[in-house]
Design an enzyme around this catalytic site. Structure first.
Site, PDB file in Angstrom:
ATOM      1  N   ASP A   1     -34.394  30.345  62.987  1.00 42.13           N
ATOM      2  CA  ASP A   1     -33.546  29.455  62.186  1.00 42.13           C
ATOM      3  C   ASP A   1     -34.265  29.185  60.857  1.00 42.13           C
ATOM      4  O   ASP A   1     -35.449  28.845  60.839  1.00 42.13           O
ATOM      5  CB  ASP A   1     -33.297  28.139  62.941  1.00 42.13           C
ATOM      6  CG  ASP A   1     -32.153  27.348  62.335  1.00 42.13           C
ATOM      7  OD1 ASP A   1     -31.142  27.141  63.033  1.00 42.13           O
ATOM      8  OD2 ASP A   1     -32.269  26.928  61.160  1.00 42.13           O
TER       9      ASP A   1
ATOM     10  N   GLY B   1     -20.441  19.539  64.688  1.00 49.22           N
ATOM     11  CA  GLY B   1     -21.656  19.764  63.903  1.00 49.22           C
ATOM     12  C   GLY B   1     -21.905  21.215  63.558  1.00 49.22           C
ATOM     13  O   GLY B   1     -22.905  21.547  62.936  1.00 49.22           O
ATOM     14  N   GLN B   2     -20.991  22.122  63.972  1.00 48.16           N
ATOM     15  CA  GLN B   2     -21.191  23.549  63.661  1.00 48.16           C
ATOM     16  C   GLN B   2     -21.112  23.756  62.152  1.00 48.16           C
ATOM     17  O   GLN B   2     -20.202  23.225  61.498  1.00 48.16           O
ATOM     18  CB  GLN B   2     -20.122  24.403  64.369  1.00 48.16           C
ATOM     19  CG  GLN B   2     -20.350  25.907  64.193  1.00 48.16           C
ATOM     20  CD  GLN B   2     -19.347  26.761  64.978  1.00 48.16           C
ATOM     21  OE1 GLN B   2     -18.396  26.251  65.564  1.00 48.16           O
ATOM     22  NE2 GLN B   2     -19.568  28.061  64.978  1.00 48.16           N
TER      23      GLN B   2
ATOM     24  N   HIS C   1     -23.329  30.985  68.083  1.00 51.59           N
ATOM     25  CA  HIS C   1     -24.770  31.184  68.289  1.00 51.59           C
ATOM     26  C   HIS C   1     -25.303  30.136  69.252  1.00 51.59           C
ATOM     27  O   HIS C   1     -24.761  29.035  69.344  1.00 51.59           O
ATOM     28  CB  HIS C   1     -25.540  31.094  66.964  1.00 51.59           C
ATOM     29  CG  HIS C   1     -25.176  29.896  66.150  1.00 51.59           C
ATOM     30  ND1 HIS C   1     -24.036  29.862  65.364  1.00 51.59           N
ATOM     31  CD2 HIS C   1     -25.762  28.685  66.004  1.00 51.59           C
ATOM     32  CE1 HIS C   1     -23.962  28.685  64.772  1.00 51.59           C
ATOM     33  NE2 HIS C   1     -24.984  27.935  65.149  1.00 51.59           N
TER      34      HIS C   1
ATOM     35  N   HIS D   1     -28.722  27.890  69.972  1.00 52.93           N
ATOM     36  CA  HIS D   1     -29.993  27.426  69.418  1.00 52.93           C
ATOM     37  C   HIS D   1     -30.991  27.313  70.564  1.00 52.93           C
ATOM     38  O   HIS D   1     -30.669  26.727  71.603  1.00 52.93           O
ATOM     39  CB  HIS D   1     -29.854  26.005  68.857  1.00 52.93           C
ATOM     40  CG  HIS D   1     -28.969  25.874  67.665  1.00 52.93           C
ATOM     41  ND1 HIS D   1     -29.462  25.778  66.386  1.00 52.93           N
ATOM     42  CD2 HIS D   1     -27.623  25.777  67.544  1.00 52.93           C
ATOM     43  CE1 HIS D   1     -28.447  25.626  65.530  1.00 52.93           C
ATOM     44  NE2 HIS D   1     -27.330  25.621  66.213  1.00 52.93           N
TER      45      HIS D   1
HETATM   46  P1  AMP Z   1     -24.804  25.270  63.538  1.00 52.45           P
HETATM   47  O1  AMP Z   1     -24.819  24.064  62.686  1.00 52.45           O
HETATM   48  O2  AMP Z   1     -24.859  25.031  65.016  1.00 52.45           O
HETATM   49  O3  AMP Z   1     -23.655  26.150  63.126  1.00 52.45           O
HETATM   50  O4  AMP Z   1     -26.146  26.031  63.241  1.00 52.45           O
HETATM   51  C1  AMP Z   1     -26.324  26.879  62.154  1.00 52.45           C
HETATM   52  C2  AMP Z   1     -27.812  27.054  62.017  1.00 52.45           C
HETATM   53  O5  AMP Z   1     -28.011  28.147  61.164  1.00 52.45           O
HETATM   54  C3  AMP Z   1     -28.528  25.848  61.397  1.00 52.45           C
HETATM   55  O6  AMP Z   1     -29.541  25.408  62.291  1.00 52.45           O
HETATM   56  C4  AMP Z   1     -29.109  26.413  60.112  1.00 52.45           C
HETATM   57  O7  AMP Z   1     -30.394  25.893  59.848  1.00 52.45           O
HETATM   58  C5  AMP Z   1     -29.149  27.897  60.389  1.00 52.45           C
HETATM   59  N1  AMP Z   1     -29.041  28.787  59.240  1.00 52.45           N
HETATM   60  C6  AMP Z   1     -28.222  28.665  58.170  1.00 52.45           C
HETATM   61  N2  AMP Z   1     -28.379  29.716  57.342  1.00 52.45           N
HETATM   62  C7  AMP Z   1     -29.306  30.525  57.922  1.00 52.45           C
HETATM   63  C8  AMP Z   1     -29.901  31.765  57.559  1.00 52.45           C
HETATM   64  N3  AMP Z   1     -29.580  32.404  56.429  1.00 52.45           N
HETATM   65  N4  AMP Z   1     -30.818  32.303  58.394  1.00 52.45           N
HETATM   66  C9  AMP Z   1     -31.165  31.679  59.535  1.00 52.45           C
HETATM   67  N5  AMP Z   1     -30.648  30.493  59.933  1.00 52.45           N
HETATM   68  C10 AMP Z   1     -29.729  29.935  59.132  1.00 52.45           C
END
Ligand code: AMP
Length: 142
Positions: free
Chosen positions: A33, A95-96, A102, A104
């Site tokens: 992340d 919160g997505q 994905h 986490h």
């Molecule tokens: P969510 O809010 O569950 O959709 O999680 C999206 C996650 O993607 C967040 O924890 C961000 O920090 C992460 N994120 C956003 N852009 C990138 C990126 N380019 N590479 C890796 N992680 C990312």
């Protein structure tokens, strides 16, 4: 909402955006992340395009959760956290923020709270080093 093929994870899957990859397989990709909530925070995504758990095929979901378990084991071996949070958010109201499903994998350490969700970008050198540690564990796993 229709799946947006230009979301950042779709770009990572197509090699159009960079990521610190820990696992690159037929059905799934695992990478660090960019804005970790704790050291070792890793994401696992399916190659199948799907916004949320409601859109993903049952087969791809099975592959995704199995791969998530493997990556979580490697993160556990690499960072030795006493706890591990495995989270999956569906919809902006949950919160997505990236609309390609994905999981986490977030190590939890005693006495250490989480930093805020998707807020501060980690140093590339740190992400590289963390990815290398997880990759080494995945490669040495039976
Ligand atoms: P969510 O809010 O569950 O959709 O999680 C999206 C996650 O993607 C967040 O924890 C961000 O920090 C992460 N994120 C956003 N852009 C990138 C990126 N380019 N590479 C890796 N992680 C990312």
């Amino acid at each position: 909402m229709a799946y947006d093929p230009n979301n950042i994870f779709a770009k990572i899957l197509r090699g159009e955006a960079d990521a610190h990859v820990v696992l690159d397989e037929e059905h799934c990709l695992g990478f660090m992340d960019l804005m970790p909530q704790s050291p070792g925070h890793t994401l696992i995504i399916p190659r199948e395009p799907a916004e949320s758990i409601f859109d993903l095929s049952t087969e791809a979901l099975g592959q995704l959760i199995t791969t998530t378990q493997r990556v979580a084991r490697a993160v556990k071996a690499a960072f030795k956290p006493p706890g591990m949070m495995i989270v999956q958010l569906n919809g902006a109201d949950a919160g997505q923020t990236v609309f390609h499903i994905h999981f986490h994998v977030i190590p939890r350490y005693e006495g250490e709270g989480l930093t805020l969700h998707a807020r501060s970008v980690a140093a590339p050198a740190q992400l590289r080093e963390h990815a290398a540690r997880i990759k080494a564990e995945l490669e040495s796993a039976p």
